[in-house]
Structure formats: C-alpha cells, structure tokens
Write a protein that holds these residues in place. Sequence first.
Motif, PDB file in Angstrom:
ATOM      1  N   VAL A   1       0.861  -1.180   0.000  1.00  0.00           N
ATOM      2  CA  VAL A   1       0.000   0.000   0.000  1.00  0.00           C
ATOM      3  C   VAL A   1       0.899   1.232   0.000  1.00  0.00           C
ATOM      4  O   VAL A   1       1.891   1.278   0.733  1.00  0.00           O
ATOM      5  CB  VAL A   1      -0.931   0.005   1.216  1.00  0.00           C
ATOM      6  CG1 VAL A   1      -1.734   1.303   1.288  1.00  0.00           C
ATOM      7  CG2 VAL A   1      -1.874  -1.191   1.165  1.00  0.00           C
ATOM      8  N   TYR A   2       0.554   2.192  -0.817  1.00  0.00           N
ATOM      9  CA  TYR A   2       1.360   3.409  -0.945  1.00  0.00           C
ATOM     10  C   TYR A   2       0.604   4.619  -0.411  1.00  0.00           C
ATOM     11  O   TYR A   2      -0.631   4.661  -0.421  1.00  0.00           O
ATOM     12  CB  TYR A   2       1.710   3.660  -2.410  1.00  0.00           C
ATOM     13  CG  TYR A   2       2.468   2.542  -3.062  1.00  0.00           C
ATOM     14  CD1 TYR A   2       1.828   1.630  -3.894  1.00  0.00           C
ATOM     15  CD2 TYR A   2       3.834   2.394  -2.843  1.00  0.00           C
ATOM     16  CE1 TYR A   2       2.518   0.599  -4.492  1.00  0.00           C
ATOM     17  CE2 TYR A   2       4.544   1.362  -3.440  1.00  0.00           C
ATOM     18  CZ  TYR A   2       3.873   0.460  -4.262  1.00  0.00           C
ATOM     19  OH  TYR A   2       4.568  -0.562  -4.849  1.00  0.00           O
ATOM     20  N   LEU A   3       1.355   5.593   0.028  1.00  0.00           N
ATOM     21  CA  LEU A   3       0.808   6.901   0.355  1.00  0.00           C
ATOM     22  C   LEU A   3       1.645   7.927  -0.391  1.00  0.00           C
ATOM     23  O   LEU A   3       2.788   8.193  -0.010  1.00  0.00           O
ATOM     24  CB  LEU A   3       0.819   7.175   1.857  1.00  0.00           C
ATOM     25  CG  LEU A   3       0.144   8.477   2.268  1.00  0.00           C
ATOM     26  CD1 LEU A   3      -1.370   8.379   2.040  1.00  0.00           C
ATOM     27  CD2 LEU A   3       0.421   8.822   3.727  1.00  0.00           C
ATOM     28  N   GLN A   4       1.094   8.447  -1.471  1.00  0.00           N
ATOM     29  CA  GLN A   4       1.761   9.490  -2.237  1.00  0.00           C
ATOM     30  C   GLN A   4       1.395  10.829  -1.629  1.00  0.00           C
ATOM     31  O   GLN A   4       0.208  11.182  -1.558  1.00  0.00           O
ATOM     32  CB  GLN A   4       1.332   9.435  -3.705  1.00  0.00           C
ATOM     33  CG  GLN A   4       1.931  10.519  -4.568  1.00  0.00           C
ATOM     34  CD  GLN A   4       3.425  10.350  -4.748  1.00  0.00           C
ATOM     35  OE1 GLN A   4       3.903   9.267  -5.071  1.00  0.00           O
ATOM     36  NE2 GLN A   4       4.174  11.423  -4.560  1.00  0.00           N
ATOM     37  N   MET A   5       2.402  11.570  -1.203  1.00  0.00           N
ATOM     38  CA  MET A   5       2.175  12.839  -0.544  1.00  0.00           C
ATOM     39  C   MET A   5       2.769  13.950  -1.397  1.00  0.00           C
ATOM     40  O   MET A   5       3.921  13.847  -1.832  1.00  0.00           O
ATOM     41  CB  MET A   5       2.827  12.846   0.843  1.00  0.00           C
ATOM     42  CG  MET A   5       2.414  11.674   1.721  1.00  0.00           C
ATOM     43  SD  MET A   5       3.088  11.754   3.389  1.00  0.00           S
ATOM     44  CE  MET A   5       4.827  11.544   3.051  1.00  0.00           C
ATOM     45  N   SER A   6       1.989  14.969  -1.654  1.00  0.00           N
ATOM     46  CA  SER A   6       2.490  16.110  -2.409  1.00  0.00           C
ATOM     47  C   SER A   6       2.049  17.390  -1.714  1.00  0.00           C
ATOM     48  O   SER A   6       1.186  17.358  -0.833  1.00  0.00           O
ATOM     49  CB  SER A   6       1.979  16.070  -3.851  1.00  0.00           C
ATOM     50  OG  SER A   6       0.567  16.118  -3.874  1.00  0.00           O
ATOM     51  N   GLY A   7       2.648  18.505  -2.119  1.00  0.00           N
ATOM     52  CA  GLY A   7       2.321  19.767  -1.474  1.00  0.00           C
ATOM     53  C   GLY A   7       2.539  19.726   0.018  1.00  0.00           C
ATOM     54  O   GLY A   7       1.745  20.271   0.790  1.00  0.00           O
TER      55      GLY A   7
END
Length: 127
Positions: free
Chosen positions: A79-85
């Motif tokens: 499972v991934y958590l892509q974090m931006s900003g």
Amino acid sequence: QGQLVESGGGLVQPGGSLRLSCLASRYTLADYAIGWFRQAPGKEREGVACISSSDGSSVYADSVKGRFTISKDNAKNTVYLQMSGLKPEDAAVYYCAANLMRRSCIGVGPSHEYGRWGQGTQVPVSS
C-alpha cells in the motif's frame, strides 16, 4: 503476526513530494482495510487515509484531502501513500496498520480498530 512494514520516509522541503510504502502479507491486504496514520511530537495519532480491501475505494482526512493519495498494488502486497504539497504541519512519524474490524473504510476509523502496526517511518518537512 503479519506486522506491516513502512518505508520511504525522509527529509522533504515544504511543497515537496514523497511516497511512502507499506508492505503487508497478501492475506492482510485481502482481508482488511489498510490505513495510514501519523503522529507528531506531543500530538495524538491522527488518521490520514484508508483504502478498502474489497474495492480499493479510499477515504482521507480533511487535512490531507487533495494532496495525499493512497493506493495499493496487490501483486506487490504493498500500500502506498503518495504525498504532495507537503507542509511543515505534515511532519510526523507515519504508520500503516490493518483495520481488523473492517474490509471497507468508513472514514479512516479510530486507531483502536487497527492492528499489526508497523514501526513507523519519519517524515520531517523543513527547508
């Protein structure tokens, strides 16, 4: 039994992006919703995002909605958590865990519904 393992943390500048990974067993991904939580020093653990095992639908905390994306790759049991900003207030230790009571997310859910917690991965946000 079947503890989850997070990785991918590290120092990131405000406005930057980072992708966290959560390795689980295929049985865990098939049977339980998976959530990401975070805990900053002196603060309570906060639910960030959840992804359902049944249909892959996801829910987010208001504080990260539109900036973070949770996804999963069943073939990689991850499972991934892509974090931006990213913002300074996103700085925390991030944990993944399995919701042992549900296959589908109803909100991120209270942390007491979750088990098989990983050891956490640290995400400092600073210039």
